[in-house]
Design a protein around this motif. Structure first.
Motif, PDB file in Angstrom:
ATOM      1  N   PHE A 180       1.298  19.213 -15.009  1.00  0.00           N
ATOM      2  CA  PHE A 180       0.816  19.198 -16.377  1.00  0.00           C
ATOM      3  C   PHE A 180      -0.404  20.109 -16.517  1.00  0.00           C
ATOM      4  O   PHE A 180      -0.556  20.835 -17.504  1.00  0.00           O
ATOM      5  CB  PHE A 180       0.499  17.763 -16.813  1.00  0.00           C
ATOM      6  CG  PHE A 180       0.078  17.644 -18.233  1.00  0.00           C
ATOM      7  CD1 PHE A 180       0.997  17.825 -19.266  1.00  0.00           C
ATOM      8  CD2 PHE A 180      -1.235  17.360 -18.554  1.00  0.00           C
ATOM      9  CE1 PHE A 180       0.602  17.729 -20.590  1.00  0.00           C
ATOM     10  CE2 PHE A 180      -1.634  17.257 -19.877  1.00  0.00           C
ATOM     11  CZ  PHE A 180      -0.714  17.435 -20.900  1.00  0.00           C
ATOM     12  N   GLY A 181      -1.280  20.077 -15.508  1.00  0.00           N
ATOM     13  CA  GLY A 181      -2.466  20.933 -15.526  1.00  0.00           C
ATOM     14  C   GLY A 181      -2.079  22.396 -15.515  1.00  0.00           C
ATOM     15  O   GLY A 181      -2.683  23.224 -16.203  1.00  0.00           O
TER      16      GLY A 181
ATOM     17  N   ARG B  82       3.190  10.643  -6.726  1.00  0.00           N
ATOM     18  CA  ARG B  82       3.977  11.112  -7.880  1.00  0.00           C
ATOM     19  C   ARG B  82       3.060  11.460  -9.044  1.00  0.00           C
ATOM     20  O   ARG B  82       3.260  12.468  -9.732  1.00  0.00           O
ATOM     21  CB  ARG B  82       5.001  10.040  -8.293  1.00  0.00           C
ATOM     22  CG  ARG B  82       6.225   9.969  -7.397  1.00  0.00           C
ATOM     23  CD  ARG B  82       7.327   9.107  -7.996  1.00  0.00           C
ATOM     24  NE  ARG B  82       6.906   7.799  -8.461  1.00  0.00           N
ATOM     25  CZ  ARG B  82       6.843   6.692  -7.704  1.00  0.00           C
ATOM     26  NH1 ARG B  82       7.200   6.754  -6.443  1.00  0.00           N
ATOM     27  NH2 ARG B  82       6.452   5.558  -8.210  1.00  0.00           N
ATOM     28  N   GLN B  83       2.079  10.619  -9.289  1.00  0.00           N
ATOM     29  CA  GLN B  83       1.137  10.881 -10.378  1.00  0.00           C
ATOM     30  C   GLN B  83       0.390  12.200 -10.161  1.00  0.00           C
ATOM     31  O   GLN B  83       0.197  12.977 -11.095  1.00  0.00           O
ATOM     32  CB  GLN B  83       0.119   9.745 -10.498  1.00  0.00           C
ATOM     33  CG  GLN B  83       0.664   8.476 -11.102  1.00  0.00           C
ATOM     34  CD  GLN B  83       1.145   8.705 -12.520  1.00  0.00           C
ATOM     35  OE1 GLN B  83       2.350   8.714 -12.748  1.00  0.00           O
ATOM     36  NE2 GLN B  83       0.249   8.921 -13.464  1.00  0.00           N
TER      37      GLN B  83
ATOM     38  N   LEU C 144       0.824  -1.204   0.000  1.00  0.00           N
ATOM     39  CA  LEU C 144       0.000   0.000   0.000  1.00  0.00           C
ATOM     40  C   LEU C 144       0.862   1.259   0.000  1.00  0.00           C
ATOM     41  O   LEU C 144       0.509   2.260  -0.639  1.00  0.00           O
ATOM     42  CB  LEU C 144      -0.945   0.005   1.203  1.00  0.00           C
ATOM     43  CG  LEU C 144      -2.101  -0.992   1.136  1.00  0.00           C
ATOM     44  CD1 LEU C 144      -2.858  -1.026   2.463  1.00  0.00           C
ATOM     45  CD2 LEU C 144      -3.047  -0.656  -0.010  1.00  0.00           C
ATOM     46  N   GLU C 145       1.988   1.223   0.715  1.00  0.00           N
ATOM     47  CA  GLU C 145       2.900   2.372   0.703  1.00  0.00           C
ATOM     48  C   GLU C 145       3.473   2.603  -0.696  1.00  0.00           C
ATOM     49  O   GLU C 145       3.617   3.748  -1.130  1.00  0.00           O
ATOM     50  CB  GLU C 145       4.036   2.158   1.705  1.00  0.00           C
ATOM     51  CG  GLU C 145       3.629   2.431   3.139  1.00  0.00           C
ATOM     52  CD  GLU C 145       4.801   2.331   4.108  1.00  0.00           C
ATOM     53  OE1 GLU C 145       5.782   1.615   3.811  1.00  0.00           O
ATOM     54  OE2 GLU C 145       4.720   2.983   5.147  1.00  0.00           O
ATOM     55  N   VAL C 146       3.801   1.531  -1.413  1.00  0.00           N
ATOM     56  CA  VAL C 146       4.307   1.656  -2.783  1.00  0.00           C
ATOM     57  C   VAL C 146       3.239   2.283  -3.666  1.00  0.00           C
ATOM     58  O   VAL C 146       3.519   3.201  -4.453  1.00  0.00           O
ATOM     59  CB  VAL C 146       4.748   0.271  -3.329  1.00  0.00           C
ATOM     60  CG1 VAL C 146       5.000   0.313  -4.825  1.00  0.00           C
ATOM     61  CG2 VAL C 146       5.974  -0.233  -2.580  1.00  0.00           C
ATOM     62  N   LYS C 147       1.996   1.812  -3.535  1.00  0.00           N
ATOM     63  CA  LYS C 147       0.900   2.373  -4.326  1.00  0.00           C
ATOM     64  C   LYS C 147       0.688   3.848  -3.986  1.00  0.00           C
ATOM     65  O   LYS C 147       0.470   4.682  -4.881  1.00  0.00           O
ATOM     66  CB  LYS C 147      -0.397   1.602  -4.073  1.00  0.00           C
ATOM     67  CG  LYS C 147      -0.444   0.264  -4.753  1.00  0.00           C
ATOM     68  CD  LYS C 147      -1.769  -0.430  -4.467  1.00  0.00           C
ATOM     69  CE  LYS C 147      -1.817  -1.789  -5.107  1.00  0.00           C
ATOM     70  NZ  LYS C 147      -3.073  -2.495  -4.800  1.00  0.00           N
ATOM     71  N   ALA C 148       0.743   4.188  -2.685  1.00  0.00           N
ATOM     72  CA  ALA C 148       0.541   5.578  -2.271  1.00  0.00           C
ATOM     73  C   ALA C 148       1.630   6.471  -2.845  1.00  0.00           C
ATOM     74  O   ALA C 148       1.344   7.582  -3.324  1.00  0.00           O
ATOM     75  CB  ALA C 148       0.521   5.659  -0.742  1.00  0.00           C
TER      76      ALA C 148
END
Length: 142
Positions: free
Chosen positions: A133-134, A125-126, A116-120
């Motif tokens: 980008f926005g 980053r995303q 879950l930490e890796v996903k977070a």
């Protein structure tokens, strides 16, 4: 080993060994040899020597005054404490098994937490990239 039977009366020997009085009298006179099994029973009963009946592995273990003495322990154990030891051993075994199950569950949850930490971190980053980008898009059209 005949000294064992001299300090005890015939009735007591009969009660311990189950032998006939006539045979016991012959043992006391020395006209008949005392069988090894009777000697072992007498040694256990009179001296409390557990090795007399159970073998050399039990040397030092004694029964005295309705207590069981272990060589490594100063005080004797009464029967109820010996029974309680079996329950305690089962309880320890059960708790050790439960600890192993809990360790496995903790490892599984730690692994899940790491995932879950890796996903977070990925989504963080995303989010940063998308917000940059926005802002680039917004500046481009204004």
């Amino acid at each position: 080993m005949n000294e064992l039977i001299y300090g005890i009366n015939i009735e007591e020997i009969k009660r311990i060994t189950g032998e006939d009085q006539k045979v016991i009298k012959k043992w006391k006179k020395g006209t008949k040899e005392i069988p090894e099994s009777a000697l072992r029973l007498l040694r256990l009963y009179l001296n409390g020597d557990a090795s007399a009946l159970l073998g050399d592995e039990w040397k030092g273990y004694r029964f005295k005054n309705n207590l069981f003495y272990v060589p490594e322990w100063k005080n004797g154990f009464p029967p109820h404490e010996i029974r309680a030891l079996f329950w305690k051993c089962q309880k320890v075994w059960s708790l050790e098994r439960e600890i192993e199950l809990l360790k496995r569950e903790l490892e599984r949850r730690n692994e899940e937490f790491d995932n879950l930490e890796v996903k977070a971190a990925f989504y963080r980053r995303q989010l940063v990239l998308e917000s940059r980008f926005g802002m680039i898009l917004q500046r481009s059209f204004t």
